[in-house]
Design an enzyme around this catalytic site. Sequence first.
Site, PDB file in Angstrom:
ATOM      1  N   HIS A 191       0.778  -0.789  -0.006  1.00 33.14           N
ATOM      2  CA  HIS A 191       0.185   0.274  -0.080  1.00 33.14           C
ATOM      3  C   HIS A 191       0.865   1.083  -0.207  1.00 33.14           C
ATOM      4  O   HIS A 191       0.821   2.420  -1.006  1.00 33.14           O
ATOM      5  CB  HIS A 191      -0.820  -0.189   1.166  1.00 33.14           C
ATOM      6  CG  HIS A 191      -1.722  -0.983   1.872  1.00 33.14           C
ATOM      7  ND1 HIS A 191      -2.838  -1.097   0.612  1.00 33.14           N
ATOM      8  CD2 HIS A 191      -1.797  -2.363   1.949  1.00 33.14           C
ATOM      9  CE1 HIS A 191      -3.208  -2.396   0.866  1.00 33.14           C
ATOM     10  NE2 HIS A 191      -2.974  -2.912   2.241  1.00 33.14           N
TER      11      HIS A 191
HETATM   12  C1  BDR Z   1      -2.751   0.438   5.327  1.00 38.11           C
HETATM   13  O1  BDR Z   1      -2.923   0.571   7.100  1.00 38.11           O
HETATM   14  C2  BDR Z   1      -1.764   0.173   7.168  1.00 38.11           C
HETATM   15  O2  BDR Z   1      -2.127  -0.788   8.356  1.00 38.11           O
HETATM   16  C3  BDR Z   1      -0.671   0.636   6.395  1.00 38.11           C
HETATM   17  O3  BDR Z   1       0.866   0.506   6.623  1.00 38.11           O
HETATM   18  C4  BDR Z   1      -1.216   0.936   4.992  1.00 38.11           C
HETATM   19  O4  BDR Z   1      -0.852   2.581   5.732  1.00 38.11           O
HETATM   20  C5  BDR Z   1      -3.426   0.045   4.595  1.00 38.11           C
HETATM   21  O5  BDR Z   1      -4.815   0.604   4.336  1.00 38.11           O
END
Ligand code: BDR
Length: 309
Positions: free
Chosen positions: A237
């Site tokens: 992500h």
């Molecule tokens: C986002 O949530 C966090 O757990 C990750 O680092 C990312 O920024 C993904 O949904």
Amino acid sequence: MKKPIIIDCDPGLDDAIAIFMIINNPNFNIRAVTPVAGNQTVDKTSKNALDLTDYAGSDVPVAIGAARPLFKKLVTAEHVHGKTGLGDISLPHSHRAFSGLNAFEMIYQEAERHENELEIIALGPLTNIAITLLKYPDIKEKIKRITIMGGSCGCGNDTPAAEFNIYADSDAAKIVFDSGIPLTMVGLDATHKAMVYEEEINEISGYNNKVAQVAARILTNSLSFCRKHGFEGSVMHDPLAMACVMDPSVISTKKLRVDIETKGAFTNGKTVADIFNVTGKKANADVAMDINRERFIKILKKAMMDYGV
Ligand code: BDR
Ligand code: CA
């Protein structure tokens, strides 16, 4: 000219890779890292930010941010990022001190110094940025763009409706999305396509430098987690959002109106994207709809190779 950037984040395993990707890039002037509570409590995300930047050979200021969301109770993602926030990775302890400024002071100071040039890449809940907007409303005119990893036009990942970063502080997200600052929303519609496959992880683990080694371990651990959830590769992500800042052509976007649900019994934190413009409201975000995965992988690999092969 080097682009001035602030990295607002909650490291966080995928945040760690995103930080590694840009922290020493000669095209960027990284002004500060501003950790926030999210994947773990802010004492842990701040320690991780200091250790990660140190590990990558950077002495960028780290300014501690908000310990809790604006109004709601703190939620973390310990089930994904572990007790320390960095899974089973343990880095050498940094002896550097934190900045004397807190996150919102740092963000405003840099926005004033780099008026109309400063970009923020937001990889965690949006609490620090919302607090800065509340304390210094004139910052709206000073920020060039905020690229946000968060949200989704479709389903969520923390609840059926909401993505973690927006869910974790939906009130803050509402303030940021309503601010009028140019926004790029890099949500799950795009990041779920930012998969790193096993053979690509093996290639990265073959680079002869310690940063790539840590990144490869994170990618490997994430691969088994992602496979359990039906993905063929390790879903990255925050690194995708970072890649967009480094090369915007890595995503294709649509200009949409995005409103944030802050109350719904089942939908708190949902990014309500008006795909058919049924509200007639003006768009407030460039929303990532698709990615060029090959380009993303190229950016990731090059960033890891730059530490040494
Ligand atoms: C986002 O949530 C966090 O757990 C990750 O680092 C990312 O920024 C993904 O949904
Ligand atoms: Ca994050």
